[in-house]
Write a protein that holds these residues in place. Sequence first.
Motif, short mmCIF file in Angstrom:
data_model
loop_
_atom_site.label_atom_id
_atom_site.label_comp_id
_atom_site.label_asym_id
_atom_site.label_seq_id
_atom_site.Cartn_x
_atom_site.Cartn_y
_atom_site.Cartn_z
N LYS A 613 1.18 1.62 -22.34
CA LYS A 613 -0.09 0.91 -22.42
C LYS A 613 0.17 -0.58 -22.22
N THR A 614 -0.67 -1.22 -21.42
CA THR A 614 -0.57 -2.67 -21.22
C THR A 614 -1.38 -3.37 -22.29
N VAL A 615 -0.75 -4.31 -22.97
CA VAL A 615 -1.43 -5.03 -24.05
C VAL A 615 -1.27 -6.53 -23.84
N ASP A 616 -2.22 -7.28 -24.35
CA ASP A 616 -2.15 -8.74 -24.34
C ASP A 616 -1.68 -9.19 -25.71
N ALA A 617 -0.47 -9.72 -25.74
CA ALA A 617 0.14 -10.16 -27.00
C ALA A 617 -0.20 -11.62 -27.26
N HIS A 618 -0.67 -11.89 -28.47
CA HIS A 618 -1.02 -13.26 -28.86
C HIS A 618 -0.01 -13.74 -29.88
N PHE A 619 0.60 -14.90 -29.63
CA PHE A 619 1.60 -15.47 -30.52
C PHE A 619 1.13 -16.82 -31.04
N GLN A 620 1.37 -17.06 -32.33
CA GLN A 620 1.13 -18.38 -32.90
C GLN A 620 2.44 -18.88 -33.49
N TYR A 621 2.91 -20.04 -33.01
CA TYR A 621 4.19 -20.57 -33.44
C TYR A 621 4.01 -21.47 -34.65
#
Length: 642
Positions: A613-621
């Motif tokens: 499955k293609t997912v959009d990963a969101h990262f907060q540093y």
Amino acid sequence: MESMDHLLQYTIPQLLRWRVRLSPSKVALREKAFGRWQPYTWEGYYTYVRRVALGLERIGLQREDKVALIGDNIPELFFMAIGTHAMGGITAGIYQTSLPEEIAGILEYLEVALVFCNDQEQVDKLVKIRDRIPNVRQVIYEDPRGMRDYGQDPWFMDIERLYALGEEALAADPERFDALIDQGRPDDICHLCLTSGTTGLPKGAMLSHRNYINMGVQITKVDPLAPTDEYLSFLPFAWIGEQMNCFGIAMATGITINFPESVETAMEDLKEIGPHFMFGAPRIYETIRSRIWLKIDESYWLNKRFYGFFIKVGEAAARYRMAGRAMPLGLRLLSWLGDTLVFRPLINQVGLLRLRRAYTGGAALGPELFTFYQAIGVNLKQIYGQTEIVGIAYMHRDGDIRPDTVGKPLPGTECKISDQGEILSRSASVTRGYFKLPDKTQELLENGWLHSGDAGYIDENGHLVVIDRVSDVMHNRDGEMFSPMFLENRLKFSPYIKEAVIFGDRQPFVSALINIDPVVVGKWAEDHGISYSTFMDLSAKPEVAILIRKEVETINANAEKPHFRIYRFALLYKLLDMDDGELTKTGKIRRKFVKEKYQELYEALYDPSVTEKTVDAHFQYQDGQTADVRTIIRFYTMEGMP
């Protein structure tokens, strides 16, 4: 051993004063700064506490006013805490990793009048939320670096100025401090300890001086400590696990508390101190075990062969030691040889050679990890309790360690199991309730019995067995019960698995989202010539998936019942993190939050036709920046899936 029950008549400041009269020149605290260890005697400890208490009174702090403490473990934090208690105030610890919005909510809820911060990073958080915390009258800081811009604002105060005010007050009235301490009563509330928040916002458990000191006295009846013993304070002060050691055990026994130079250097500083006992959440022991395995992996082939042979000997010997049974002569000799040639040098490298006892709590630890530590000569024991009973109410005894239990009640602690299977406890360490939350308090306490929220039972040997949170125990589609925490711990015993989240409630089978261990798997990848760039890249490697699949196969092969087997899994593209709300401050999984956050992955786990499955990963540093990355998550199905 002489009874210490007489200490229950004291408050924490009164007990500090008693310690000064008993051994004024003995080292009570030791801090590493700029590469050197700086000692504080009991008399020096008392002097700083006196300065704080009299200084706080000079700036208008009243009895029962609340003081929040935000920062790394340093002596000044404890000077502030006990100084506040001495003049009748109430403290509360806030995790230094907390975000400004979290801090604002806590300060509002607890009606905090004064905040102590150790450095600019924490002060800056308060500046951002200043308009939301009108009750906060003063912010006191310890480290002046970077604080020049705030120097003219009376809202801020350097702790050195507070000390000076305390000295002025002492000169004006030398008897005042003793008078303040004498006003305290053992059952006065002294600290509001925030719960871990696995099921919602933290609640402030109201804990008294007697609560803390009773826990310290009772644990030493089981495991005596000498005043010459050393302890390394590296756990967050906001966690009950650190307070029970530094407020309860240290004051009751007179041991020396050592503060590392920083959180990052704690494991290295541990080697220098060589503590006699230590306490940590399971993640600490999982990390140390990974380091040990890496040292073995990097060693010569002969050392690896020795380790492979003697670890089996150690496991056999450990089963005798844990049960308190005498070993056969041959096994005793082989065990001694393994300790001498392999294990003592190994644990000396990680600073555990002088340990007489190591405790773990805050979450369950897999039986396999217990056996591993006992096999290499580290006397690791499980404790069980919760914030509302000062962290420890049950623990293993030497010679009676059963890895699948949490031991027996401490002296003075009663235990019973409710009709619903919930663990109930009663002792002098039980909280008065939650601050400003009467409805929650009523749910928590019933005729002095503390409702744990955990399901469990007492076995035939009188040991308490904890199954899981009552709310977390799952049933599959056929109504068969299983504990997700138990299966997660089984997975995490693998050196390649850092974290795991088990699903399967009302579903036809159990599935898992798995975090690989970036250190161990990274080393494995390098050894096998597999190049990678990031954690996401490493997690997506098909070779890594094959590696983890073999670990799951091993766990499934040892499953006691078919419905305990894991039939579908995926490797998560990021490490679960407390800053993202996926873990509590003590490292527990916030299961409901994780399920909702990764809902599309959860749904794919229960659709066997989905292989990727293609997912959009969101990262907060940590610096506040964010990034969005598109990645492919693959799903793996084990043989024999229902």
